[in-house]
Motif scaffolding. Structure first.
Motif, PDB file in Angstrom:
ATOM      1  N   GLY A 117       1.157  -1.325  -0.090  1.00 23.34           N
ATOM      2  CA  GLY A 117       0.099  -0.196  -0.040  1.00 23.34           C
ATOM      3  C   GLY A 117       0.937   1.449  -0.006  1.00 23.34           C
ATOM      4  O   GLY A 117       0.352   2.306   0.727  1.00 23.34           O
ATOM      5  N   ALA A 118       2.134   1.397  -0.201  1.00 23.30           N
ATOM      6  CA  ALA A 118       3.409   2.259   0.205  1.00 23.30           C
ATOM      7  C   ALA A 118       2.848   3.052  -1.280  1.00 23.30           C
ATOM      8  O   ALA A 118       2.261   2.481  -2.515  1.00 23.30           O
ATOM      9  CB  ALA A 118       4.632   1.627  -0.453  1.00 23.30           C
ATOM     10  N   PRO A 119       2.830   4.732  -0.946  1.00 20.09           N
ATOM     11  CA  PRO A 119       2.862   5.530  -2.417  1.00 20.09           C
ATOM     12  C   PRO A 119       4.150   5.546  -2.495  1.00 20.09           C
ATOM     13  O   PRO A 119       4.794   5.523  -1.793  1.00 20.09           O
ATOM     14  CB  PRO A 119       2.695   6.906  -1.470  1.00 20.09           C
ATOM     15  N   TYR A 120       4.111   5.495  -4.078  1.00 23.39           N
ATOM     16  CA  TYR A 120       5.404   5.817  -5.099  1.00 23.39           C
ATOM     17  C   TYR A 120       5.259   7.343  -5.993  1.00 23.39           C
ATOM     18  O   TYR A 120       4.844   7.555  -5.800  1.00 23.39           O
ATOM     19  CB  TYR A 120       5.773   4.281  -5.502  1.00 23.39           C
ATOM     20  N   ILE A 121       6.016   7.843  -5.857  1.00 21.27           N
ATOM     21  CA  ILE A 121       6.398   8.695  -6.668  1.00 21.27           C
ATOM     22  C   ILE A 121       7.687   8.780  -8.053  1.00 21.27           C
ATOM     23  O   ILE A 121       8.608   8.166  -7.844  1.00 21.27           O
ATOM     24  CB  ILE A 121       7.294   9.907  -5.597  1.00 21.27           C
ATOM     25  N   ARG A 122       7.522   9.610  -9.143  1.00 14.54           N
ATOM     26  CA  ARG A 122       8.520  10.019  -9.342  1.00 14.54           C
ATOM     27  C   ARG A 122       9.779  10.644  -9.305  1.00 14.54           C
ATOM     28  O   ARG A 122       9.724  11.600  -8.753  1.00 14.54           O
ATOM     29  CB  ARG A 122       7.215  10.151 -11.027  1.00 14.54           C
ATOM     30  N   GLN A 123      10.246   9.794 -10.167  1.00 21.63           N
ATOM     31  CA  GLN A 123      11.983   9.777  -9.739  1.00 21.63           C
ATOM     32  C   GLN A 123      12.621  10.193 -11.125  1.00 21.63           C
ATOM     33  O   GLN A 123      12.671   8.852 -11.613  1.00 21.63           O
ATOM     34  CB  GLN A 123      12.962   9.854  -8.386  1.00 21.63           C
ATOM     35  N   GLU A 124      13.560  10.828 -10.610  1.00 22.43           N
ATOM     36  CA  GLU A 124      14.803  10.595 -11.621  1.00 22.43           C
ATOM     37  C   GLU A 124      15.078   8.946 -13.009  1.00 22.43           C
ATOM     38  O   GLU A 124      14.797   8.792 -14.334  1.00 22.43           O
ATOM     39  CB  GLU A 124      15.926  11.423 -12.121  1.00 22.43           C
ATOM     40  N   ILE A 140       4.082  11.141 -17.734  1.00 22.44           N
ATOM     41  CA  ILE A 140       2.959  12.204 -17.368  1.00 22.44           C
ATOM     42  C   ILE A 140       3.139  13.077 -16.039  1.00 22.44           C
ATOM     43  O   ILE A 140       2.799  13.626 -16.023  1.00 22.44           O
ATOM     44  CB  ILE A 140       1.591  11.697 -17.861  1.00 22.44           C
ATOM     45  N   ALA A 141       3.919  12.105 -15.190  1.00 21.84           N
ATOM     46  CA  ALA A 141       3.664  12.669 -14.054  1.00 21.84           C
ATOM     47  C   ALA A 141       5.039  13.665 -14.116  1.00 21.84           C
ATOM     48  O   ALA A 141       5.905  14.049 -14.466  1.00 21.84           O
ATOM     49  CB  ALA A 141       3.986  11.425 -12.954  1.00 21.84           C
ATOM     50  N   GLN A 142       4.232  14.681 -12.744  1.00 23.83           N
ATOM     51  CA  GLN A 142       5.802  15.570 -12.524  1.00 23.83           C
ATOM     52  C   GLN A 142       7.063  14.552 -11.401  1.00 23.83           C
ATOM     53  O   GLN A 142       6.693  14.100 -10.367  1.00 23.83           O
ATOM     54  CB  GLN A 142       5.110  16.805 -11.849  1.00 23.83           C
ATOM     55  N   THR A 143       8.232  15.001 -11.385  1.00 22.20           N
ATOM     56  CA  THR A 143       9.360  14.345 -10.573  1.00 22.20           C
ATOM     57  C   THR A 143       8.474  15.080  -8.979  1.00 22.20           C
ATOM     58  O   THR A 143       8.207  15.755  -8.608  1.00 22.20           O
ATOM     59  CB  THR A 143      10.309  15.698 -10.155  1.00 22.20           C
ATOM     60  N   GLY A 144       8.763  13.422  -8.352  1.00 20.15           N
ATOM     61  CA  GLY A 144       8.237  13.757  -6.844  1.00 20.15           C
ATOM     62  C   GLY A 144       6.239  13.352  -7.021  1.00 20.15           C
ATOM     63  O   GLY A 144       5.841  13.667  -5.767  1.00 20.15           O
ATOM     64  N   GLU A 145       5.694  13.849  -7.601  1.00 18.92           N
ATOM     65  CA  GLU A 145       4.642  13.240  -8.089  1.00 18.92           C
ATOM     66  C   GLU A 145       3.998  12.137  -7.481  1.00 18.92           C
ATOM     67  O   GLU A 145       4.463  10.900  -7.702  1.00 18.92           O
ATOM     68  CB  GLU A 145       4.345  13.485  -9.312  1.00 18.92           C
ATOM     69  N   LYS A 146       2.413  11.458  -6.870  1.00 22.99           N
ATOM     70  CA  LYS A 146       2.736  10.247  -6.431  1.00 22.99           C
ATOM     71  C   LYS A 146       2.215   9.475  -7.730  1.00 22.99           C
ATOM     72  O   LYS A 146       1.412  10.093  -8.302  1.00 22.99           O
ATOM     73  CB  LYS A 146       1.636  10.184  -5.469  1.00 22.99           C
ATOM     74  N   ARG A 196      -3.502  13.192 -10.259  1.00 26.01           N
ATOM     75  CA  ARG A 196      -3.598  13.610  -9.033  1.00 26.01           C
ATOM     76  C   ARG A 196      -5.003  13.406  -7.347  1.00 26.01           C
ATOM     77  O   ARG A 196      -5.414  12.796  -6.427  1.00 26.01           O
ATOM     78  CB  ARG A 196      -4.128  14.926  -8.840  1.00 26.01           C
ATOM     79  N   GLU A 197      -6.311  13.145  -8.225  1.00 18.50           N
ATOM     80  CA  GLU A 197      -7.789  13.523  -8.054  1.00 18.50           C
ATOM     81  C   GLU A 197      -7.068  11.442  -7.369  1.00 18.50           C
ATOM     82  O   GLU A 197      -8.145  11.351  -6.804  1.00 18.50           O
ATOM     83  CB  GLU A 197      -8.511  12.452  -9.307  1.00 18.50           C
TER      84      GLU A 197
END
Length: 181
Positions: free
Chosen positions: A54-61, A143-149, A176-177
């Protein structure tokens, strides 16, 4: 489709398990560790309707990473369960890991452990850190921004054609929603 609640202890167990199974292998660092976590979690979400952690993942390089990945690694190191250090590499520095104690074998259900083991083997044998990083740069990541979930459903996103600006705006809004707690 709603995922399970975030279980930070299970993420910690996943990181510990992967380091125990693969951490001392040559060329195994943070990129491979996080890609095993991402693909294991996302594939379980797609196949079973819920991720492992259930962990949130974020976009990174270098692709998706667990938002709390570094925090969890540091907690494991402070508890004496893993060692981690930066070593010189041809690209500067790279993380090196070693498990100092075996993980709890009862944390994961059988299908979860099988999924994690498959990704460990696949990523270790068939990929470099660069190639698995590139593979994780799918349309959802793009399509996600860096740091975005990144919601796990983003792994299903495919590009049939180049999206127009209106479609990109809609996808960003929808992502985002879906990311809201």
């Amino acid at each position: 489709m709603a995922d399970r609640a975030y279980d930070r202890e299970k993420l910690k167990a996943l990181v510990h398990y992967v380091i125990w199974k693969a951490g001392s292998r040559p060329n195994f660092g943070a990129t491979k560790l996080y890609k095993i976590a991402w693909f294991s979690d996302a594939r379980c979400f797609v196949l079973k309707g819920r991720s492992i952690t259930g962990a949130p993942y974020i976009r990174q390089e270098h692709g998706p990473i667990p938002r709390d990945g570094i925090i969890v690694r540091n907690e494991l190191a402070r508890a004496g369960l893993i060692s981690q250090k930066k070593l010189p590499s041809f690209r500067g520095e790279a993380w090196s890991f070693r498990s100092m104690a075996p993980p709890d074998p009862n944390v994961f259900e059988g299908y979860e452990r099988a999924e994690i083991d498959w990704w460990i083997k696949h990523i270790d044998e068939d990929h470099t850190a660069t190639s698995i990083s590139d593979e994780s740069h799918d349309y959802g990541w793009e399509i996600a921004q860096t740091g975005e979930k990144l919601p796990f459903v983003s792994i299903l996103a495919q590009r049939v054609r180049e999206p127009n600006q209106e479609e990109l705006a809609w996808a960003r809004t929808r992502a985002r929603e879906l990311s809201l707690p």
